[in-house]
Design a protein around this motif. Structure first.
Motif: not given
Length: 266
Positions: A11-18, A20-33
Motif C-alpha cells: 500500500l505504500e506504493v499503490t496509495q502513497f507512491h513511495r 521502497l528501499p532494499v528489502m529482505i524476503y523472509v517468507g520462505h524461511i521454514e522456521s518462521m512459518k
C-alpha cells in the motif's frame, strides 16, 4: 525492510507512491512459518500466513477462528502474516486486541540475541513500537486455553466481510464462584494503539458477576478511552459500541444456550 506477506507494505506504493528501499524476503524461511503447540503455548512463526494460523487458533479459541474468517479477504489471509499484522502497529489491526487479551508474547530477535516481550508492551504510540534497531519479530507465543477461562472477541465494521474494524474488542475473564478473579480486556479502534482497558478491568476484578457491576465497568471505559471520529465511526458511537460489547459478553456468559458466536457488524 523485512518482507513476508507484503499486503500492507504494498500500500505504500499503490496509495502513497513511495519508493521502497532494499528489502529482505523472509517468507520462505521454514522456521518462521512453523506452528507448534506445546504444553504452555501455541508458537506461531511471524511469517506464518493467517490462513495457516487458523487451525491451531480456532481449535484453542473458537472466537479467534471466527474473527479470522472476517479478516480481509481469502487472498489476503493466504498471503498476509500474523507477524505483519502486529509489526505494522496499526490501531485497527484485528489480531492485536485478541492477542493482548490472551496475554500473548512476541519473541524479538537481533542476530543471536532474543527477548520476549508482552505484546501489550510492544505498542508505544501511533505506529511507534518497542522494537529496537535491527530487531524483528521472530515468533508469537499464545498461551493455551484454561478450563475456567471465558474468552470472546467481536469485530464491528460496516460490512460483514472484507472490511476494516470500527471497533474490535476482546474479553478474557476468569470467573470462579460468581466472582471475577482475573480480567484482560483489550480494544482496537479506540486509541492510537491497541490497548487494554485498565479502568474497566479494575471495576470488574474482585466483584460479583452481576449487571450492576457490568454497568460500572461500562462507565469505566470512558476513563480508558477517548476515541476519535473518522469516516468509519464517530467517537460517541465507538464508546457506545465498546460498552455494548461488554454487555453482550455478559449476556452470552449468562445464557450460553442462546449465544451467538458470529461477531458483530453494523
Amino acid at each position: 525492510r523485512l518482507l513476508a506477506g507484503g499486503t500492507d507494505l504494498a500500500l505504500e506504493v499503490t496509495q502513497f507512491h513511495r519508493e521502497l528501499p532494499v528489502m529482505i524476503y523472509v517468507g520462505h524461511i521454514e522456521s518462521m512459518k512453523r506452528v507448534e503447540v506445546t504444553a504452555e503455548h501455541i508458537e506461531i512463526g511471524a511469517a506464518t500466513s493467517l490462513s495457516d494460523c487458523y487451525a491451531a487458533l480456532a481449535e484453542e479459541y473458537p472466537d479467534f477462528g471466527e474473527l479470522l474468517h472476517r479478516f480481509a479477504s481469502l487472498q489476503i489471509r493466504n498471503q498476509g502474516t500474523l507477524g505483519g499484522n502486529i509489526g505494522n502497529a496499526s490501531p485497527i489491526g484485528d489480531a492485536p486486541p485478541l492477542l493482548i487479551a490472551l496475554g500473548a508474547q512476541i519473541v524479538l530477535r537481533k542476530g543471536n540475541e532474543t527477548r520476549n516481550l508482552p505484546i501489550e508492551d510492544y505498542f508505544l504510540d501511533y505506529k511507534v513500537t518497542a522494537r529496537q534497531e535491527a530487531e524483528f519479530i521472530e515468533k508469537i507465543l499464545v498461551p493455551r486455553a484454561q478450563h475456567n477461562q471465558a474468552f470472546r472477541a467481536y469485530k464491528v465494521s460496516k460490512r460483514l466481510d472484507d472490511d476494516i474494524s470500527a471497533v474490535c474488542a476482546a474479553f478474557n475473564l476468569r470467573i470462579e464462584d460468581g466472582v471475577v478473579q482475573d480480567a484482560r480486556i483489550a480494544f482496537g479502534g479506540m486509541a492510537a494503539i491497541p490497548k487494554r482497558a485498565a479502568a474497566c478491568e479494575a471495576a470488574l476484578l474482585g466483584s460479583a458477576w452481576y449487571p450492576a457491576v457490568i454497568e460500572r465497568a461500562c462507565a469505566a471505559l470512558a476513563e480508558d478511552f477517548t476515541p476519535l471520529s473518522d469516516f468509519r465511526a464517530s467517537k460517541e458511537y465507538r464508546l457506545l459500541i465498546a460498552q455494548n460489547l461488554l454487555r453482550k459478553f455478559f449476556l452470552e456468559l449468562q445464557a450460553p444456550e442462546v449465544e451467538t458466536r458470529v461477531t458483530a457488524y453494523v
